[in-house]
Design a protein around this motif. Structure first.
Motif, mmCIF file in Angstrom:
data_model
loop_
_atom_site.group_PDB
_atom_site.id
_atom_site.type_symbol
_atom_site.label_atom_id
_atom_site.label_comp_id
_atom_site.label_asym_id
_atom_site.label_seq_id
_atom_site.Cartn_x
_atom_site.Cartn_y
_atom_site.Cartn_z
ATOM 1 N N THR A 1 49.078 48.237 47.892
ATOM 2 C CA THR A 1 48.617 46.873 47.647
ATOM 3 C C THR A 1 48.846 46.508 46.181
ATOM 4 O O THR A 1 48.772 47.375 45.305
ATOM 5 N N ARG A 2 49.146 45.239 45.972
ATOM 6 C CA ARG A 2 49.213 44.766 44.584
ATOM 7 C C ARG A 2 48.310 43.547 44.414
ATOM 8 O O ARG A 2 48.430 42.578 45.168
ATOM 9 N N ALA A 3 47.427 43.622 43.446
ATOM 10 C CA ALA A 3 46.601 42.463 43.097
ATOM 11 C C ALA A 3 47.070 41.978 41.724
ATOM 12 O O ALA A 3 47.310 42.784 40.823
ATOM 13 N N THR A 4 47.225 40.664 41.583
ATOM 14 C CA THR A 4 47.673 40.107 40.303
ATOM 15 C C THR A 4 46.726 38.983 39.893
ATOM 16 O O THR A 4 46.394 38.137 40.718
ATOM 17 N N PHE A 5 46.301 39.017 38.635
ATOM 18 C CA PHE A 5 45.596 37.830 38.149
ATOM 19 C C PHE A 5 46.094 37.474 36.766
ATOM 20 O O PHE A 5 46.638 38.308 36.038
ATOM 21 N N GLU A 6 45.961 36.179 36.469
ATOM 22 C CA GLU A 6 46.430 35.684 35.181
ATOM 23 C C GLU A 6 45.319 34.816 34.630
ATOM 24 O O GLU A 6 44.798 33.959 35.346
ATOM 25 N N ILE A 7 44.924 35.041 33.374
ATOM 26 C CA ILE A 7 43.828 34.262 32.812
ATOM 27 C C ILE A 7 44.206 33.713 31.448
ATOM 28 O O ILE A 7 45.166 34.174 30.821
ATOM 29 N N SER A 8 43.462 32.740 31.002
ATOM 30 C CA SER A 8 43.698 32.143 29.694
ATOM 31 C C SER A 8 42.846 32.856 28.648
ATOM 32 O O SER A 8 41.654 33.058 28.833
ATOM 33 N N LEU A 9 43.509 33.245 27.556
ATOM 34 C CA LEU A 9 42.761 33.876 26.457
ATOM 35 C C LEU A 9 42.370 32.835 25.433
ATOM 36 O O LEU A 9 41.687 33.114 24.463
ATOM 37 N N GLY A 10 42.902 31.628 25.678
ATOM 38 C CA GLY A 10 42.851 30.544 24.680
ATOM 39 C C GLY A 10 41.524 30.332 24.018
ATOM 40 O O GLY A 10 41.033 31.186 23.296
ATOM 41 N N ARG A 11 40.920 29.190 24.229
ATOM 42 C CA ARG A 11 39.695 28.839 23.529
ATOM 43 C C ARG A 11 38.540 29.693 24.013
ATOM 44 O O ARG A 11 38.366 29.889 25.198
ATOM 45 N N PRO A 12 37.767 30.236 23.095
ATOM 46 C CA PRO A 12 36.593 30.985 23.539
ATOM 47 C C PRO A 12 35.678 30.054 24.329
ATOM 48 O O PRO A 12 35.497 28.897 23.965
ATOM 49 N N ARG A 13 35.103 30.584 25.367
ATOM 50 C CA ARG A 13 34.191 29.780 26.195
ATOM 51 C C ARG A 13 32.771 30.031 25.720
ATOM 52 O O ARG A 13 32.376 31.141 25.491
ATOM 53 N N ARG A 14 32.034 28.964 25.580
ATOM 54 C CA ARG A 14 30.636 29.119 25.119
ATOM 55 C C ARG A 14 29.700 28.776 26.255
ATOM 56 O O ARG A 14 29.953 27.894 27.006
#
Ligand SMILES: Nc1ncnc2c1ncn2[C@@H]1O[C@H](COP(=O)(O)OP(=O)(O)O)[C@@H](O)[C@H]1O
Ligand SMILES: [Mg+2]
Length: 490
Positions: free
Chosen positions: A477-490
């Motif tokens: 199985t392959r699981a892939t995720f992509e996320i934003s590192l951009g603006r810190p979330r508060r």
């Protein structure tokens, strides 16, 4: 505007050491500009010495400028009566007869030759506005007298002073507080700002006629005996020194510069600056930093306690389903603890995430309820991740690795690969196992089980995407995720 190094390398013929001397002068010439209330221009000779180039310029912080335009990059063609060439050729200070008009302002001009090891390598031109010249105050007299001595020291190759270029940013500058000592270390003149600075560290009387080193030492708390010694030597006026006087909450930065006239020591300048507020601010920043780290440390300890409680309950309960649920909850809590552990060691708001990931992978292998034979490897680097993203990323990673071990590799040997790829502002991670693969007719988007729900929710919160399917490069199985590192979330 060209830089000093551009002008020198393009037009002048100076050795490394000669250029270094001019740079040293320019690093410390605010002192001369401030004491003389003048604009300064450093002229360097062209290769054939018939032309001079303006290599650097500075304005006084103690008075108005009379060089409104930038002159760096300008040149003077040779004229025998020109002040700069006169000073350059004669090695003597030259000056205009008073009251030359410069853009309508009467200006007095001095030219001070700058020798290095006996050869004149540049000329300091001093432009002093004569506008509104009044009866000079004691402050002006003291400044100008000192300036004349310093100019003489430049001509004699005794100023600048090598080895003292440190900490020019914090000063202190003439305007912060100026004290003139005589040859014995007694105060001849102290500017109002110098007096205020000394009052802040506890002076009650006046400074003039006092022996500055003894007076300053007497203001220090009794316990500071070693400090006392260094204060005495720093303020004796014998050599160039920097020091910081501390008395309670009050901090004063000091700089001592001995003055010479014809190789005879004729006293010293002491510049002082009250930096109490600055130091208080610095201390607050340091403690704030330490507090944040301490909080992370405590949160981590608390979470580890919670994890231990869950483990104890899991052992005691009979129902298998409940056992698994409690174990899962335990490992989720432990995951968050690992992130706080890393943050409690970090100095800023970003985390070297590889460390966190490796800790997680080890833990997932340890606590997996079924697996015995799976090993996990990280291929590539996560790089730096902001503290706000770190927790979510850790949770997602844990859930997916746990699934790979507990479902994919439940009854067989195999490898789980974790492959992070940095895409600038975004991060992609693949989790690949070579296990049994997803159950037939499994629709991940319809699955309502807790693990994948957590993954989907957290990924969406990080402006990301998630997919899971069979491994295109082989079994499993392959699981892939992509996320934003951009603006810190508060
Ligand atoms: N790597 C994998 N290999 C095989 N099956 C998987 C894998 N990942 C997820 N699954 C399947 O997806 C289901 C849902 O997973 P999850 O939401 O984490 O719930 P849980 O792990 O509690 O069963 C699992 O029960 C399993 O059947
Ligand atoms: Mg799961």
């Amino acid at each position: 505007m060209p830089s000093m190094s551009e002008i020198v390398s393009e037009h002048a013929e100076l050795s490394e050491a000669e250029y270094a001397w001019l740079k040293l002068l320019v690093a410390d010439w605010q002192l001369l500009a401030d004491l003389s209330f003048s604009d300064l221009v450093l002229w360097v000779p062209n290769r054939d010495e018939n032309v001079y180039w303006a290599a650097a310029q500075i304005r006084p912080t103690t008075g108005p400028t009379c060089l409104v335009d930038d002159v760096v990059g300008d040149l003077i063609a040779y004229a025998p009566e020109h002040l700069v060439s006169e000073a350059f050729l004669s090695g003597q200070i030259t000056q205009t007869s008073q009251g030359k008009l410069q853009a309508g302002i009467p200006v007095a001009v001095h030219a001070i030759p700058v020798p290095f090891r006996g050869r004149v390598v540049g000329v300091l031109e001093q432009h002093t506005s004569q506008l509104g010249v009044r009866m000079p105050s004691t402050l002006e007299k003291a400044y100008l007298e000192t300036d004349a001595l310093l100019a003489g020291m430049v001509t004699a190759g005794q100023f600048p002073v090598p080895g003292d270029a440190s900490n020019q940013v914090l000063g202190p500058r003439v305007g912060d507080g100026f004290i003139r000592l005589d040859g014995d270390g007694n105060v001849v003149y102290a500017s109002p700002n110098a007096l205020s600075a000394y009052r802040r560290i506890g002076l009650i009387g006046d400074l003039v006629d006092e022996h500055l080193a003894s007076l300053s030492a007497s203001l220090m708390p009794v316990s500071a005996v070693p400090v006392d010694d260094s204060v005495r030597s720093a303020l004796s006026g014998r050599d160039i020194r920097r020091a910081e006087l501390v008395s309670g909450e009050a901090h004063m930065l000091l700089r001592t510069l001995p003055l010479h006239e014809h190789d005879k020591r004729v006293g010293a300048i002491v510049l002082c600056r009250d930096v109490s507020d600055l130091r208080i601010l610095e201390r607050e920043l340091v403690t704030k930093d330490a507090t944040i780290r301490e909080i992370h440390h405590r949160v981590k300890n608390n979470l580890q306690t919670v994890a231990a409680l869950l483990r104890m309950q899991a052992r005691r309960i009979d129902s298998d389903e409940a056992k698994i649920a409690l174990t899962d909850a335990m490992s989720r809590v432990a995951t968050i603890a690992i992130v706080h552990e890393t943050l409690s060691q970090a100095f800023d708001e970003v985390v070297e995430f590889d460390k966190v990931a490796d800790g997680l992978l080890r833990m997932v292998g340890d606590v997996a309820t079924t697996a015995a034979h799976a090993s996990t490897v990280r291929i590539g680097s996560f790089g730096e991740v902001s503290a706000d993203v770190a927790t979510g990323l850790s949770m997602v990673l844990t859930e997916l690795c746990q699934n790979a071990i507990e479902h994919g590799l439940a009854d067989r040997q195999g490898i789980v690969q974790v492959v992070p790829t940095s895409l600038g502002e975004r991060l992609r991670v693949e989790i690949i196992d070579d296990g049994v693969g997803l159950p037939e007719a499994f629709d991940p988007s319809k699955s309502r089980s807790l693990g994948l729900s957590i993954v989907r929710t957290l990924v969406a919160e990080m402006e990301g995407t998630f997919e899971i399917g069979s491994n295109p490069d082989g079994r499993g199985t392959r699981a892939t995720f992509e996320i934003s590192l951009g603006r810190p979330r508060r």
